[in-house]
Design a protein around this motif. Structure first.
Motif, PDB file in Angstrom:
ATOM      1  N   ILE A   1       1.084  -1.464  -0.057  1.00 32.19           N
ATOM      2  CA  ILE A   1       0.077  -0.350   0.243  1.00 32.19           C
ATOM      3  C   ILE A   1       0.651   1.318  -0.085  1.00 32.19           C
ATOM      4  N   LYS A   2       1.707   1.041   0.497  1.00 35.13           N
ATOM      5  CA  LYS A   2       3.139   2.190   1.026  1.00 35.13           C
ATOM      6  C   LYS A   2       3.065   2.489  -0.669  1.00 35.13           C
ATOM      7  N   GLN A   3       3.639   1.137  -1.222  1.00 35.77           N
ATOM      8  CA  GLN A   3       4.278   1.304  -2.697  1.00 35.77           C
ATOM      9  C   GLN A   3       3.379   2.386  -3.563  1.00 35.77           C
ATOM     10  N   LEU A   4       2.164   1.271  -3.549  1.00 35.18           N
ATOM     11  CA  LEU A   4       1.501   2.117  -4.364  1.00 35.18           C
ATOM     12  C   LEU A   4       0.973   3.708  -3.838  1.00 35.18           C
ATOM     13  N   GLU A   5       1.291   3.941  -2.927  1.00 36.07           N
ATOM     14  CA  GLU A   5       0.614   5.438  -2.572  1.00 36.07           C
ATOM     15  C   GLU A   5       1.867   6.355  -2.804  1.00 36.07           C
ATOM     16  N   LYS A   6       3.234   6.224  -2.809  1.00 35.57           N
ATOM     17  CA  LYS A   6       4.117   6.583  -3.769  1.00 35.57           C
ATOM     18  C   LYS A   6       4.187   6.601  -4.361  1.00 35.57           C
ATOM     19  N   GLY A   7       3.881   5.885  -5.508  1.00 37.65           N
ATOM     20  CA  GLY A   7       3.801   5.921  -6.938  1.00 37.65           C
ATOM     21  C   GLY A   7       2.559   7.267  -7.057  1.00 37.65           C
ATOM     22  N   GLN A   8       1.270   7.568  -5.954  1.00 36.96           N
ATOM     23  CA  GLN A   8       0.220   8.536  -6.886  1.00 36.96           C
ATOM     24  C   GLN A   8       0.856   9.798  -6.067  1.00 36.96           C
ATOM     25  N   GLN A   9       1.518  10.232  -5.340  1.00 38.78           N
ATOM     26  CA  GLN A   9       2.521  11.196  -5.007  1.00 38.78           C
ATOM     27  C   GLN A   9       2.603  12.080  -5.360  1.00 38.78           C
ATOM     28  N   LYS A  10       2.950  13.407  -6.110  1.00 43.64           N
ATOM     29  CA  LYS A  10       3.179  14.491  -6.589  1.00 43.64           C
ATOM     30  C   LYS A  10       4.651  14.327  -6.193  1.00 43.64           C
ATOM     31  N   LYS A  11       5.895  14.861  -6.807  1.00 40.22           N
ATOM     32  CA  LYS A  11       7.082  14.562  -6.467  1.00 40.22           C
ATOM     33  C   LYS A  11       7.768  16.375  -5.679  1.00 40.22           C
ATOM     34  N   ARG A  12       6.992  17.097  -6.838  1.00 40.87           N
ATOM     35  CA  ARG A  12       7.379  18.731  -6.194  1.00 40.87           C
ATOM     36  C   ARG A  12       6.429  18.597  -5.310  1.00 40.87           C
ATOM     37  N   ILE A  13       5.993  19.945  -4.071  1.00 37.36           N
ATOM     38  CA  ILE A  13       4.952  20.050  -3.392  1.00 37.36           C
ATOM     39  C   ILE A  13       5.438  21.620  -3.003  1.00 37.36           C
ATOM     40  N   PRO A  14       5.099  22.499  -2.731  1.00 36.42           N
ATOM     41  CA  PRO A  14       5.917  23.530  -2.382  1.00 36.42           C
ATOM     42  C   PRO A  14       5.423  23.727  -0.918  1.00 36.42           C
TER      43      PRO A  14
ATOM     44  N   GLY B   1      -3.719  15.158   8.615  1.00 37.18           N
ATOM     45  CA  GLY B   1      -3.454  13.224   7.287  1.00 37.18           C
ATOM     46  C   GLY B   1      -2.089  13.804   6.893  1.00 37.18           C
ATOM     47  N   GLY B   2      -1.682  12.607   6.315  1.00 39.76           N
ATOM     48  CA  GLY B   2      -0.078  12.100   6.193  1.00 39.76           C
ATOM     49  C   GLY B   2      -0.320  11.495   4.529  1.00 39.76           C
ATOM     50  N   GLY B   3       1.014  11.470   4.228  1.00 38.00           N
ATOM     51  CA  GLY B   3       0.718  10.802   2.707  1.00 38.00           C
ATOM     52  C   GLY B   3       0.209  11.106   1.766  1.00 38.00           C
ATOM     53  N   ALA B   4      -0.101  10.037   0.627  1.00 40.68           N
ATOM     54  CA  ALA B   4      -1.162  10.207  -0.472  1.00 40.68           C
ATOM     55  C   ALA B   4      -1.944  10.736  -0.161  1.00 40.68           C
ATOM     56  N   LYS B   5      -2.500  10.608   1.002  1.00 39.36           N
ATOM     57  CA  LYS B   5      -4.052  11.084   1.600  1.00 39.36           C
ATOM     58  C   LYS B   5      -3.899  12.745   2.434  1.00 39.36           C
TER      59      LYS B   5
ATOM     60  N   TRP C   1      -9.238  20.416   0.004  1.00 34.94           N
ATOM     61  CA  TRP C   1      -8.416  19.733  -1.786  1.00 34.94           C
ATOM     62  C   TRP C   1      -7.074  19.026  -1.001  1.00 34.94           C
ATOM     63  N   PRO C   2      -6.763  17.704  -1.775  1.00 42.08           N
ATOM     64  CA  PRO C   2      -6.347  16.674  -1.386  1.00 42.08           C
ATOM     65  C   PRO C   2      -4.938  17.276  -1.821  1.00 42.08           C
ATOM     66  N   LEU C   3      -3.592  17.251  -1.377  1.00 38.99           N
ATOM     67  CA  LEU C   3      -3.083  17.796  -1.574  1.00 38.99           C
ATOM     68  C   LEU C   3      -1.894  17.322  -2.302  1.00 38.99           C
ATOM     69  N   HIS C   4      -2.272  16.032  -2.825  1.00 36.90           N
ATOM     70  CA  HIS C   4      -2.145  15.150  -3.848  1.00 36.90           C
ATOM     71  C   HIS C   4      -3.129  15.161  -5.236  1.00 36.90           C
ATOM     72  N   SER C   5      -3.654  15.611  -4.868  1.00 38.94           N
ATOM     73  CA  SER C   5      -4.629  15.390  -6.393  1.00 38.94           C
ATOM     74  C   SER C   5      -4.291  16.102  -7.816  1.00 38.94           C
ATOM     75  N   PRO C   6      -4.422  15.309  -9.193  1.00 38.60           N
ATOM     76  CA  PRO C   6      -3.940  15.740  -9.744  1.00 38.60           C
ATOM     77  C   PRO C   6      -5.256  16.905 -10.925  1.00 38.60           C
ATOM     78  N   ASN C   7      -6.123  17.404  -9.424  1.00 38.42           N
ATOM     79  CA  ASN C   7      -6.914  18.745 -10.325  1.00 38.42           C
ATOM     80  C   ASN C   7      -6.410  20.165  -9.298  1.00 38.42           C
ATOM     81  N   VAL C   8      -5.477  19.602  -8.396  1.00 37.16           N
ATOM     82  CA  VAL C   8      -4.613  21.120  -8.467  1.00 37.16           C
ATOM     83  C   VAL C   8      -3.345  21.116  -8.964  1.00 37.16           C
ATOM     84  N   GLU C   9      -3.585  22.139  -9.899  1.00 42.19           N
ATOM     85  CA  GLU C   9      -2.361  22.230 -10.782  1.00 42.19           C
ATOM     86  C   GLU C   9      -0.683  22.829 -10.135  1.00 42.19           C
ATOM     87  N   GLY C  10      -1.250  23.785  -8.936  1.00 42.27           N
ATOM     88  CA  GLY C  10      -0.742  24.314  -8.311  1.00 42.27           C
ATOM     89  C   GLY C  10      -0.573  25.117  -7.129  1.00 42.27           C
TER      90      GLY C  10
END
Length: 175
Positions: free
Chosen positions: A6-19, A53-57, A75-84
Motif C-alpha cells: 500500500i505504501k508503494q502504491l501511495e508513493k507512486g501517486q504522490q506528487k514529486k514537487r510540493i511547495p 493527514g499524511g502521505g497520499a491522503k 483539497w487533497p494535497l496530491h490531487s491531480p486537479n490541484v495544478e499548483g
C-alpha cells in the motif's frame, strides 16, 4: 507485507514537487475544473487554516472572505486537479488549526505576516516563479548560514589585525 504494498502504491501517486507551506500562510491554489467537455483553471486565494493527514491522503483547507461571506475549500494535497500552489505570504501563527478565524471578521480575521529570515520561501517563489520545495529552502538556509559564518571571522580578523588605538592620557594644565 500488505502495508508495504500500500505504501508503494501511495508513493507512486504522490506528487514529486510540493511547495512548502504551513498553517497561517496565504496561498494561491490553481484548481482544474471540468464543466462538460471543457476544462478551465480557477484560482482560489486565502489563508491555510488546517492541514491534516499524511502521505497520499494529506489534505489542506483554505479560507477566504468573499463579499463578506466566509468560503472554505478543502483539497487533497496530491490531487491531480490541484495544478499548483503558490505561497503569497508567510503567516505568523501559534496554532495547528485556525478554526477561530471562522468567528472573526474584518481586521481581526487577518493573520500577521512573518518578517525577516522567515520570508525566504516567499523570496524564492517570487524570484523563480516555481513551487518551492523543501530542498530549495534547505539550500537557501544553508547558504545564508555559510554567508554569516564567512562574514563573522573576517570581521574578527580585521579587528585583531588593527592595533588598538591608544588614547593619550589627558594632560593636566600646569598651574
Amino acid at each position: 507485507m500488505n502495508r508495504e504494498i500500500i505504501k508503494q502504491l501511495e508513493k507512486g501517486q504522490q506528487k514529486k514537487r510540493i511547495p512548502v507551506f504551513h498553517v497561517g500562510d496565504t496561498v494561491r491554489v490553481s484548481n482544474r475544473i471540468k464543466e462538460g467537455n471543457r476544462e478551465r483553471t480557477q484560482v482560489f486565494e486565502g489563508v491555510v487554516i488546517k492541514r491534516q493527514g499524511g502521505g497520499a491522503k494529506e489534505t489542506f483547507t483554505v479560507r477566504k472572505r468573499s463579499s463578506g461571506i466566509g468560503v472554505e475549500k478543502t483539497w487533497p494535497l496530491h490531487s491531480p486537479n490541484v495544478e499548483g500552489i503558490q505561497v503569497v505570504r508567510v503567516g505568523k501563527v501559534r496554532r495547528a488549526k485556525l478554526n477561530y478565524l471562522r468567528a472573526l471578521s474584518g481586521k481581526k480575521a487577518k493573520v500577521k505576516e512573518k518578517i525577516g529570515r522567515y520570508n525566504m520561501a516567499e523570496e524564492i517563489v517570487l524570484e523563480e516563479e516555481t513551487p518551492v520545495t523543501e530542498e530549495a529552502i534547505v539550500e537557501a538556509v544553508e547558504a545564508a548560514a555559510e554567508a554569516e559564518q564567512t562574514e563573522a571571522p573576517a570581521e574578527e580578523a580585521a579587528a585583531e589585525e588593527a592595533p588598538a588605538e591608544e588614547t593619550p592620557a589627558e594632560e593636566k594644565p600646569a598651574e
